[in-house]
Design an enzyme around this catalytic site. Structure first.
Site, PDB file in Angstrom:
ATOM      1  N   SER A   1      -0.935 -68.928 -12.243  1.00 59.58           N
ATOM      2  CA  SER A   1      -0.718 -68.271 -10.980  1.00 59.58           C
ATOM      3  C   SER A   1      -1.532 -66.797 -10.937  1.00 59.58           C
ATOM      4  O   SER A   1      -2.021 -66.595  -9.830  1.00 59.58           O
ATOM      5  CB  SER A   1       0.843 -68.277 -10.651  1.00 59.58           C
ATOM      6  OG  SER A   1       1.407 -67.396 -11.583  1.00 59.58           O
TER       7      SER A   1
ATOM      8  N   CYS B   1      12.953 -77.681  -5.889  1.00 60.43           N
ATOM      9  CA  CYS B   1      12.490 -76.239  -5.892  1.00 60.43           C
ATOM     10  C   CYS B   1      11.079 -76.333  -5.120  1.00 60.43           C
ATOM     11  O   CYS B   1      11.061 -75.605  -4.295  1.00 60.43           O
ATOM     12  CB  CYS B   1      12.346 -75.814  -7.515  1.00 60.43           C
ATOM     13  SG  CYS B   1      11.757 -74.057  -7.340  1.00 60.43           S
TER      14      CYS B   1
ATOM     15  N   CYS C   1      14.325 -73.745 -15.799  1.00 64.58           N
ATOM     16  CA  CYS C   1      14.233 -72.209 -15.821  1.00 64.58           C
ATOM     17  C   CYS C   1      15.823 -71.700 -15.820  1.00 64.58           C
ATOM     18  O   CYS C   1      15.907 -70.935 -16.474  1.00 64.58           O
ATOM     19  CB  CYS C   1      13.447 -71.733 -14.494  1.00 64.58           C
ATOM     20  SG  CYS C   1      14.167 -72.214 -13.018  1.00 64.58           S
TER      21      CYS C   1
END
Length: 358
Positions: free
Chosen positions: A14, A104, A202
């Protein structure tokens, strides 16, 4: 100048996506999503192993500062808890095996974050996913395609994206190999250029799904019976949430030959054990389907399909059954097809769509 909000997890992908967009002339803002609190994952929290640990926020902020754009944190804990963590726990309690990354993306990154970006006057959102998003003039549709680096292909977890969401989404890494991404990060002196990729879910960094479900819901599934393919009782299991289809290790039962979890029956509270050959099936039914490359399936279509993120696509025929249900019939039997997981179908490099295996 077009404005883009980049979801920054603190990882190298990212970060490079944000840098590339800045270099293309976009006005960039980096955003890190706070998705859960320490108490949500209790003692399983391992600093640095989850995608919204404090160190990850600091890494994202450091990159943004070095690259010269703003960085903020959005608190999406309530949304994540409702649509991802709760859905994950509820699915397991119903005997299914969900994929929380898909939920998500569906409910948080490409819904909640996108809507926040629009409210703040941004033209696009972007992420570090390895995928290609192109507009096809002839079809009049956005197409989701596999990336240059096939080993990092993340289209499987993006199949739920709608045409509207794709129209506002950029995937800068689609044409790059992972090695090139790390080289770009190193050349720019980014703090996370050699940071390892996250491997875990996560909010379950220790990998103990059953313990997370017990903590999160306060529920535990009672012991029940292991049975064979004919229904004969073989022994006692420790609660149905402790097992997944295809599992061999950790069963706690010795049968004199390798045994695999073939089926889970919540109503009867049984776990069926069988041979590896019992795990194979040639067809499946899926619902909650999202089509990307076509508006609807007019007739049965030859595709390739996969039922797990890491699986290689397999030749198949997909047909619409009505009532929102689709059948996928494989040319060859597939191992451990699991309810709750996703089946994603492809036409060459193009994602046709996908759904949830019933």
């Amino acid at each position: 100048m077009k404005k883009v909000m980049v979801g920054m997890s603190g990882g190298v992908d990212s970060s490079v996506a944000a840098m590339m967009l800045r270099d293309m002339g976009y006005e960039v803002m980096g955003v890190t999503l706070k998705l859960f609190s320490d108490e949500d994952i209790s003692e399983a929290q391992k600093e640095g192993k989850t995608c919204c640990a404090l160190s990850d926020v600091e890494d994202a902020r450091s990159v943004a500062y070095r690259l010269g754009f703003e960085h903020i944190v959005f608190n999406f804990k309530d949304n994540f808890r409702e649509y991802v963590m709760k859905q994950f726990a509820d699915s397991y309690l119903c005997g299914r095996t969900p994929n929380p990354c898909i939920e998500c993306n569906r409910h948080v990154k490409f819904d909640k974050m996108l809507r926040r970006a629009m409210e703040l006057g941004y033209d696009y959102i972007a992420t570090g996913h390895y995928a290609v998003n192109e507009y096809d003039e002839d079809k009049g549709r956005y197409l989701l395609k596999r990336p240059a680096d096939r080993s990092k292909d993340q289209t499987y977890v993006l199949y739920a994206l709608t045409q509207e969401q794709l129209s506002y989404t950029l995937f800068p890494l689609g044409g790059l190999e992972k090695k090139q991404v790390r080289e770009k990060a190193e050349s720019a002196g980014l703090v996370n250029s050699q940071k390892p990729d996250s491997q875990d879910i996560c909010f379950v960094p220790d990998g103990d799904y059953a313990a997370f479900i017990r903590r999160f819901t306060g529920c535990d599934t009672p012991c029940g019976s292991f049975v064979d393919m004919d229904g004969k009782v073989l022994g006692e299991h420790k609660g149905i949430i402790n097992y997944t289809i295809g599992q061999r290790k950790g069963l706690g039962i010795a049968l004199g030959h390798p045994a695999y979890v073939v089926k889970k029956d919540i109503a009867a509270n049984t776990v069926t054990l069988g041979l590896e050959s019992d795990l194979y099936t040639k067809s499946l039914i899926a619902d909650d389907f999202n089509l990307i490359s076509v508006e609807k399936l007019e007739a049965p279509m030859r595709v390739t399909a996969k039922t797990r993120y890491s699986q290689k696509e397999q030749p198949a025929l997909v047909s619409y059954l009505g009532n929102g249900e689709y059948m996928v019939e494989f040319d060859e039997p597939q191992r451990a097809v699991t309810s709750g997981q996703a089946v994603v179908i492809y036409d060459g490099d193009i994602v046709v769509g996908g759904g949830t295996i019933k």
